[in-house]
Structures are given as C-alpha cells and as structure tokens.
Design a protein around this motif. Structure first.
Motif, PDB file in Angstrom:
ATOM      1  N   HIS A  73     -33.800  13.458 -21.293  1.00 15.95           N
ATOM      2  CA  HIS A  73     -33.565  14.708 -19.994  1.00 15.95           C
ATOM      3  C   HIS A  73     -34.941  15.257 -19.781  1.00 15.95           C
ATOM      4  O   HIS A  73     -35.306  16.143 -18.949  1.00 15.95           O
ATOM      5  CB  HIS A  73     -32.672  15.867 -20.447  1.00 15.95           C
ATOM      6  CG  HIS A  73     -33.245  16.569 -21.658  1.00 15.95           C
ATOM      7  ND1 HIS A  73     -33.039  16.010 -23.061  1.00 15.95           N
ATOM      8  CD2 HIS A  73     -33.615  17.964 -21.817  1.00 15.95           C
ATOM      9  CE1 HIS A  73     -33.480  16.955 -24.042  1.00 15.95           C
ATOM     10  NE2 HIS A  73     -33.802  18.070 -23.227  1.00 15.95           N
ATOM     11  N   ASN A 208     -35.738   7.521 -12.665  1.00 16.54           N
ATOM     12  CA  ASN A 208     -34.741   7.620 -11.824  1.00 16.54           C
ATOM     13  C   ASN A 208     -33.550   7.346 -12.728  1.00 16.54           C
ATOM     14  O   ASN A 208     -32.264   7.884 -12.722  1.00 16.54           O
ATOM     15  CB  ASN A 208     -34.531   6.682 -10.812  1.00 16.54           C
ATOM     16  CG  ASN A 208     -33.413   6.483  -9.750  1.00 16.54           C
ATOM     17  OD1 ASN A 208     -33.073   7.460  -9.038  1.00 16.54           O
ATOM     18  ND2 ASN A 208     -32.565   5.489  -9.766  1.00 16.54           N
ATOM     19  N   LYS A 211     -32.364  10.387 -15.112  1.00 17.55           N
ATOM     20  CA  LYS A 211     -32.005  11.320 -14.501  1.00 17.55           C
ATOM     21  C   LYS A 211     -30.481  10.861 -14.244  1.00 17.55           C
ATOM     22  O   LYS A 211     -29.418  11.657 -14.209  1.00 17.55           O
ATOM     23  CB  LYS A 211     -32.734  11.580 -13.135  1.00 17.55           C
ATOM     24  CG  LYS A 211     -33.778  12.153 -13.229  1.00 17.55           C
ATOM     25  CD  LYS A 211     -34.802  12.699 -11.785  1.00 17.55           C
ATOM     26  CE  LYS A 211     -36.045  13.427 -12.201  1.00 17.55           C
ATOM     27  NZ  LYS A 211     -36.510  13.880 -10.975  1.00 17.55           N
ATOM     28  N   GLU A 212     -30.209   9.691 -13.816  1.00 19.52           N
ATOM     29  CA  GLU A 212     -28.809   9.278 -13.483  1.00 19.52           C
ATOM     30  C   GLU A 212     -27.989   9.307 -14.779  1.00 19.52           C
ATOM     31  O   GLU A 212     -26.966   9.861 -14.582  1.00 19.52           O
ATOM     32  CB  GLU A 212     -29.077   7.640 -12.884  1.00 19.52           C
ATOM     33  CG  GLU A 212     -27.728   7.142 -12.617  1.00 19.52           C
ATOM     34  CD  GLU A 212     -27.759   5.600 -11.927  1.00 19.52           C
ATOM     35  OE1 GLU A 212     -27.571   4.729 -12.742  1.00 19.52           O
ATOM     36  OE2 GLU A 212     -28.181   5.466 -10.887  1.00 19.52           O
ATOM     37  N   ASP A 213     -28.596   8.920 -15.724  1.00 17.69           N
ATOM     38  CA  ASP A 213     -27.843   8.826 -17.179  1.00 17.69           C
ATOM     39  C   ASP A 213     -27.410  10.558 -17.379  1.00 17.69           C
ATOM     40  O   ASP A 213     -26.460  10.677 -17.943  1.00 17.69           O
ATOM     41  CB  ASP A 213     -28.583   8.241 -18.302  1.00 17.69           C
ATOM     42  CG  ASP A 213     -28.665   6.774 -18.113  1.00 17.69           C
ATOM     43  OD1 ASP A 213     -27.866   6.149 -17.340  1.00 17.69           O
ATOM     44  OD2 ASP A 213     -29.409   6.362 -19.079  1.00 17.69           O
ATOM     45  N   GLU A 214     -28.559  11.200 -17.331  1.00 22.96           N
ATOM     46  CA  GLU A 214     -27.947  12.589 -17.387  1.00 22.96           C
ATOM     47  C   GLU A 214     -27.007  13.066 -16.540  1.00 22.96           C
ATOM     48  O   GLU A 214     -26.348  14.323 -16.908  1.00 22.96           O
ATOM     49  CB  GLU A 214     -29.417  13.430 -17.569  1.00 22.96           C
ATOM     50  CG  GLU A 214     -30.414  13.280 -18.586  1.00 22.96           C
ATOM     51  CD  GLU A 214     -29.877  13.578 -19.867  1.00 22.96           C
ATOM     52  OE1 GLU A 214     -29.164  14.578 -20.193  1.00 22.96           O
ATOM     53  OE2 GLU A 214     -29.988  12.455 -20.827  1.00 22.96           O
ATOM     54  N   ARG A 215     -27.046  12.783 -15.343  1.00 19.00           N
ATOM     55  CA  ARG A 215     -25.974  13.532 -14.445  1.00 19.00           C
ATOM     56  C   ARG A 215     -24.671  12.813 -14.893  1.00 19.00           C
ATOM     57  O   ARG A 215     -23.856  13.828 -14.822  1.00 19.00           O
ATOM     58  CB  ARG A 215     -26.503  12.974 -13.063  1.00 19.00           C
ATOM     59  CG  ARG A 215     -25.512  13.346 -11.987  1.00 19.00           C
ATOM     60  CD  ARG A 215     -26.071  13.185 -10.465  1.00 19.00           C
ATOM     61  NE  ARG A 215     -26.340  11.725 -10.301  1.00 19.00           N
ATOM     62  CZ  ARG A 215     -27.339  11.147 -10.077  1.00 19.00           C
ATOM     63  NH1 ARG A 215     -28.369  11.635 -10.253  1.00 19.00           N
ATOM     64  NH2 ARG A 215     -27.161   9.630  -9.706  1.00 19.00           N
ATOM     65  N   PHE A 216     -24.559  11.710 -15.257  1.00 20.14           N
ATOM     66  CA  PHE A 216     -23.240  11.200 -15.725  1.00 20.14           C
ATOM     67  C   PHE A 216     -22.694  12.035 -17.042  1.00 20.14           C
ATOM     68  O   PHE A 216     -21.713  11.924 -17.233  1.00 20.14           O
ATOM     69  CB  PHE A 216     -23.425   9.667 -15.874  1.00 20.14           C
ATOM     70  CG  PHE A 216     -23.566   8.628 -14.645  1.00 20.14           C
ATOM     71  CD1 PHE A 216     -22.294   9.282 -13.709  1.00 20.14           C
ATOM     72  CD2 PHE A 216     -24.338   7.863 -14.418  1.00 20.14           C
ATOM     73  CE1 PHE A 216     -22.267   8.550 -12.630  1.00 20.14           C
ATOM     74  CE2 PHE A 216     -24.103   7.190 -13.259  1.00 20.14           C
ATOM     75  CZ  PHE A 216     -22.949   7.451 -11.991  1.00 20.14           C
ATOM     76  N   LYS A 217     -23.804  12.155 -17.933  1.00 18.82           N
ATOM     77  CA  LYS A 217     -23.324  12.936 -19.032  1.00 18.82           C
ATOM     78  C   LYS A 217     -23.079  14.132 -19.009  1.00 18.82           C
ATOM     79  O   LYS A 217     -21.861  14.564 -19.345  1.00 18.82           O
ATOM     80  CB  LYS A 217     -24.935  13.002 -20.098  1.00 18.82           C
ATOM     81  CG  LYS A 217     -24.975  11.694 -20.504  1.00 18.82           C
ATOM     82  CD  LYS A 217     -26.354  11.903 -21.535  1.00 18.82           C
ATOM     83  CE  LYS A 217     -26.742  10.696 -22.237  1.00 18.82           C
ATOM     84  NZ  LYS A 217     -27.785  10.908 -23.118  1.00 18.82           N
ATOM     85  N   LYS A 218     -23.394  14.991 -17.957  1.00 12.73           N
ATOM     86  CA  LYS A 218     -22.752  16.358 -17.351  1.00 12.73           C
ATOM     87  C   LYS A 218     -21.501  16.099 -16.928  1.00 12.73           C
ATOM     88  O   LYS A 218     -20.608  17.137 -17.156  1.00 12.73           O
ATOM     89  CB  LYS A 218     -23.764  16.969 -16.650  1.00 12.73           C
ATOM     90  CG  LYS A 218     -25.278  17.436 -17.134  1.00 12.73           C
ATOM     91  CD  LYS A 218     -26.245  17.911 -16.195  1.00 12.73           C
ATOM     92  CE  LYS A 218     -27.533  18.356 -16.710  1.00 12.73           C
ATOM     93  NZ  LYS A 218     -28.402  18.662 -15.833  1.00 12.73           N
ATOM     94  N   ILE A 219     -21.464  15.208 -15.858  1.00 15.09           N
ATOM     95  CA  ILE A 219     -20.067  14.951 -15.592  1.00 15.09           C
ATOM     96  C   ILE A 219     -19.056  14.586 -16.411  1.00 15.09           C
ATOM     97  O   ILE A 219     -18.026  15.245 -16.435  1.00 15.09           O
ATOM     98  CB  ILE A 219     -20.375  13.956 -14.269  1.00 15.09           C
ATOM     99  CG1 ILE A 219     -20.909  14.093 -13.096  1.00 15.09           C
ATOM    100  CG2 ILE A 219     -18.724  13.472 -13.652  1.00 15.09           C
ATOM    101  CD1 ILE A 219     -21.320  13.002 -12.316  1.00 15.09           C
ATOM    102  N   LYS A 222     -18.060  17.551 -18.286  1.00 13.74           N
ATOM    103  CA  LYS A 222     -16.990  18.568 -17.513  1.00 13.74           C
ATOM    104  C   LYS A 222     -15.642  17.905 -17.532  1.00 13.74           C
ATOM    105  O   LYS A 222     -14.650  18.736 -17.254  1.00 13.74           O
ATOM    106  CB  LYS A 222     -17.607  18.736 -16.000  1.00 13.74           C
ATOM    107  CG  LYS A 222     -18.862  19.624 -16.022  1.00 13.74           C
ATOM    108  CD  LYS A 222     -19.385  19.619 -14.394  1.00 13.74           C
ATOM    109  CE  LYS A 222     -20.406  20.419 -14.189  1.00 13.74           C
ATOM    110  NZ  LYS A 222     -20.701  20.504 -12.855  1.00 13.74           N
TER     111      LYS A 222
END
Length: 229
Positions: A73, A208, A211-219, A222
């Motif tokens: 991150h 990129n 950032k994509e991995d971190e976005r999927f981790k947050k999703i 949730k």
C-alpha cells in the motif's frame, strides 16, 4: 499480488541500470590515462559528465531498492523513483546529444584543439599517421621523424582541395580516430535510455498492480473477508 514475472522484468532492468552506472563511472576513471589522441578526443568535461551520470544511475538503483521493498500500500517510493528516472533520462539524452552534435563538426572543432597541443604532441601524431599539417602542409606542421624538411616542402606543395592528397594531411587520420571514439561514446550514452525507460515502464506496472491488489483487499474486507465468487 504482483506476479513474479513482472517483478523479474523489473529486477532485470534495475540491475541493468546499476551495470550502466558502474560502466559510466569506470569509463570516467580509465579514460583519464595519459594518451595524446584519447586526451584530444575526450575532454575532462566529458569524463566529469560520465562520472556524474554514473553516480546518478547508481543512486537511482539504490533508491529503487528502498522503494520496491515497501509494503504494497506504500507506493510513494516508486512514484518518486519514476520522477528520478525521468531526470536520469533527460541527463543521458542531453549528454548524448551534445557529444553527437560535437561529432558532426569535429573537423573544425578538433582543428582548434590540435592547434592548442604542445609541439611534442603534434610531432607524435605526425609520426604515428605519417602526415604533415592539419588542413594543409603549412597548417600547424612541426619538424619530426616523418616530417623532414623535404617532406614538409613536398606536402606544402600539394593542393589540399584535391581528395587524392588528403592522405598526406593529418585532419582525415585524426578525425577517423576521433569519429570512432565519439560514435562509441554517444551510442553507449543513448544505450542507457532503453534501460531507464524500461525500468520506468515496469515501475508504473508495479504501482498499478499494487494499487489494484489493495483495492481488491478493501473490497474483500467490506464483504466480510470473503473472496469473489
């Protein structure tokens, strides 16, 4: 997670960057040796530029290691690395273009430098290349083992505009050496550009992907920690 293949390409270009920096630094020291023709071709300013470029590339490599080992991150290091790579590219392009442009005017440029050489150096060049005078038989000619009074008189009688007489004057033989050396210099300098641009490209890909991995981790967080179906 960033793929091993992507990181492998990134590491390859990073190591190439280090190699380029080391080569540039070594070149700047090796070519400081006493050599009349080499010293005529490569100035101290050129060697200093090579040293500075080498240090810049090695510093970039060290910074890249610190940037890439950060947690996923944290991508600010890689972002800064890309800006440093852009500065490196500008420096390499500037030095390479300067040498290339100088090589286009070397017959006249080296005439000025040739006139500034001490007498002994001009004698050495005349004997090495079996020539007398730079542009013509009376241009900065010095008595030497080859350029005897009779040889000087003969060379001075030749028409410098006649291409058949060109071999008797030093300009062609001096610039044949300098042209080869300068071509090697700016070609090597431009050779750093694909390495820098390649590392820049793969750094963008790594940023990129992280950032994509971190976005999927947050999703995923949730969704209660459950992965996608």
């Amino acid at each position: 997670m960033v793929s091993k293949k992507l990181m492998g390409f990134w590491a390859f270009f990073d190591i190439c960057l280090l190699a380029g920096g080391v080569i540039s630094i070594v070149f700047s020291f090796i070519y400081r040796k006493t050599d009349i023709l080499l010293n005529l071709t490569i100035s101290k300013a050129d060697l200093t530029a090579a040293l500075v470029l080498g240090v810049m590339l090695c510093f970039t490599f060290l910074f890249s290691i610190g940037a890439v080992v950060q947690k996923n991150h944290i991508t600010i290091g890689l972002v800064i690395l890309n800006y440093i790579l852009i500065v490196d590219a500008i420096a390499v392009l500037s030095v390479g273009t300067f040498i290339w442009f100088f090589s286009l005017r070397q017959r006249n440029e080296f005439h000025v430098l040739y006139l500034e050489l001490p007498q002994s150096s001009r004698q050495f060049i005349q004997d090495k290349f079996s020539c007398c005078g730079y542009f013509n038989g009376s241009d900065a000619v010095e008595p030497s083992n080859f350029c005897t009074p009779s040889q000087i008189a003969f060379t001075n009688s030749l028409d410098p505009t006649d291409v058949n007489n060109a071999a008797n004057f030093c300009v062609g033989k001096v610039t044949a050496f300098t042209d080869y050396t300068l071509n090697q210099m700016f070609s090597s300098c431009y050779g750093f550009m694909p390495i820098i641009l390649g590392l820049l490209l793969f750094s963008l890909c790594v940023i990129n992907k992280r950032k994509e991995d971190e976005r999927f981790k947050k999703i995923d967080a949730k969704r209660g920690g459950k992965g996608f179906v």
